[in-house]
Design a protein around this motif. Sequence first.
Motif, PDB file in Angstrom:
ATOM      1  N   UNK A  70       0.809  -1.214   0.000  1.00 39.22           N
ATOM      2  CA  UNK A  70       0.000   0.000   0.000  1.00 39.22           C
ATOM      3  C   UNK A  70       0.838   1.258   0.000  1.00 39.22           C
ATOM      4  N   UNK A  71       2.138   1.114  -0.205  1.00 39.93           N
ATOM      5  CA  UNK A  71       3.030   2.271  -0.169  1.00 39.93           C
ATOM      6  C   UNK A  71       3.010   3.019  -1.496  1.00 39.93           C
ATOM      7  N   UNK A  72       3.499   4.222  -1.461  1.00 35.72           N
ATOM      8  CA  UNK A  72       3.653   5.029  -2.659  1.00 35.72           C
ATOM      9  C   UNK A  72       4.694   6.096  -2.394  1.00 35.72           C
ATOM     10  N   UNK A  73       5.334   6.546  -3.423  1.00 36.28           N
ATOM     11  CA  UNK A  73       6.402   7.522  -3.241  1.00 36.28           C
ATOM     12  C   UNK A  73       5.926   8.957  -3.411  1.00 36.28           C
ATOM     13  N   UNK A  74       6.650   9.859  -2.809  1.00 41.45           N
ATOM     14  CA  UNK A  74       6.448  11.267  -3.068  1.00 41.45           C
ATOM     15  C   UNK A  74       5.355  11.957  -2.278  1.00 41.45           C
ATOM     16  N   UNK A  75       4.782  11.310  -1.294  1.00 39.93           N
ATOM     17  CA  UNK A  75       3.719  11.947  -0.523  1.00 39.93           C
ATOM     18  C   UNK A  75       4.143  12.182   0.921  1.00 39.93           C
ATOM     19  N   UNK A  76       3.481  13.128   1.555  1.00 46.67           N
ATOM     20  CA  UNK A  76       3.729  13.379   2.972  1.00 46.67           C
ATOM     21  C   UNK A  76       3.218  12.187   3.788  1.00 46.67           C
ATOM     22  N   UNK A  77       3.837  11.936   4.923  1.00 49.77           N
ATOM     23  CA  UNK A  77       3.418  10.826   5.779  1.00 49.77           C
ATOM     24  C   UNK A  77       1.943  10.960   6.140  1.00 49.77           C
ATOM     25  N   UNK A  78       1.482  12.175   6.352  1.00 54.49           N
ATOM     26  CA  UNK A  78       0.073  12.381   6.718  1.00 54.49           C
ATOM     27  C   UNK A  78      -0.873  11.881   5.637  1.00 54.49           C
ATOM     28  N   UNK A  79      -0.433  11.864   4.397  1.00 53.74           N
ATOM     29  CA  UNK A  79      -1.272  11.387   3.301  1.00 53.74           C
ATOM     30  C   UNK A  79      -1.538   9.890   3.394  1.00 53.74           C
ATOM     31  N   UNK A  80      -0.678   9.158   4.086  1.00 54.99           N
ATOM     32  CA  UNK A  80      -0.785   7.698   4.183  1.00 54.99           C
ATOM     33  C   UNK A  80      -1.367   7.217   5.508  1.00 54.99           C
ATOM     34  N   UNK A  81      -1.837   8.124   6.339  1.00 52.40           N
ATOM     35  CA  UNK A  81      -2.375   7.760   7.645  1.00 52.40           C
ATOM     36  C   UNK A  81      -3.703   7.028   7.514  1.00 52.40           C
ATOM     37  N   UNK A  82      -4.027   6.263   8.545  1.00 47.89           N
ATOM     38  CA  UNK A  82      -5.277   5.516   8.597  1.00 47.89           C
ATOM     39  C   UNK A  82      -6.468   6.469   8.530  1.00 47.89           C
ATOM     40  N   UNK A  83      -7.459   6.070   7.760  1.00 48.33           N
ATOM     41  CA  UNK A  83      -8.706   6.822   7.681  1.00 48.33           C
ATOM     42  C   UNK A  83      -9.831   5.953   8.240  1.00 48.33           C
ATOM     43  N   UNK A  84     -10.972   6.564   8.507  1.00 47.55           N
ATOM     44  CA  UNK A  84     -12.069   5.815   9.131  1.00 47.55           C
ATOM     45  C   UNK A  84     -12.921   5.060   8.123  1.00 47.55           C
ATOM     46  N   UNK A  85     -12.743   5.321   6.847  1.00 43.30           N
ATOM     47  CA  UNK A  85     -13.551   4.647   5.835  1.00 43.30           C
ATOM     48  C   UNK A  85     -12.655   4.078   4.742  1.00 43.30           C
ATOM     49  N   UNK A  86     -13.245   3.266   3.892  1.00 42.87           N
ATOM     50  CA  UNK A  86     -12.514   2.708   2.746  1.00 42.87           C
ATOM     51  C   UNK A  86     -12.629   3.683   1.567  1.00 42.87           C
ATOM     52  N   UNK A  87     -12.201   4.922   1.769  1.00 41.47           N
ATOM     53  CA  UNK A  87     -12.240   5.964   0.750  1.00 41.47           C
ATOM     54  C   UNK A  87     -11.207   5.641  -0.326  1.00 41.47           C
TER      55      UNK A  87
END
Length: 103
Positions: A70-87
């Motif tokens: 589920x990783x990806x390059x070039x984004x801020x760590x906050x962009x990869x944080x857990x969310x409450x839905x399957x958005x």
Amino acid sequence: MRTIGAMHVYNQSAIYPEATNTNWYLARGKAPDVRGGAQLVGNGMIGVLGLNIGMNLVASESVPIAIINGAGGGGAISFYQKTSTADLDVPYGRLHYRLDLRA
């Protein structure tokens, strides 16, 4: 070595219908070329690091391996944080959707 679903460009919104893809694929390491609006989705892509780790595990342990990256390059760590839905517009949501096998 296999994986489920498709790799997406992680700083983009969901690309349909591929965002809802939960098919199994042979794992591949090289991502599609996304420069200039070229292909933005790659079925079975786990990245070069994931592919190398998986190949080493298959060789050393002689067992089938599934890698779901589920990783990806070039984004801020906050962009990869857990969310409450399957958005499907955020990396965590896409990963959650791929792993929630409630079909």
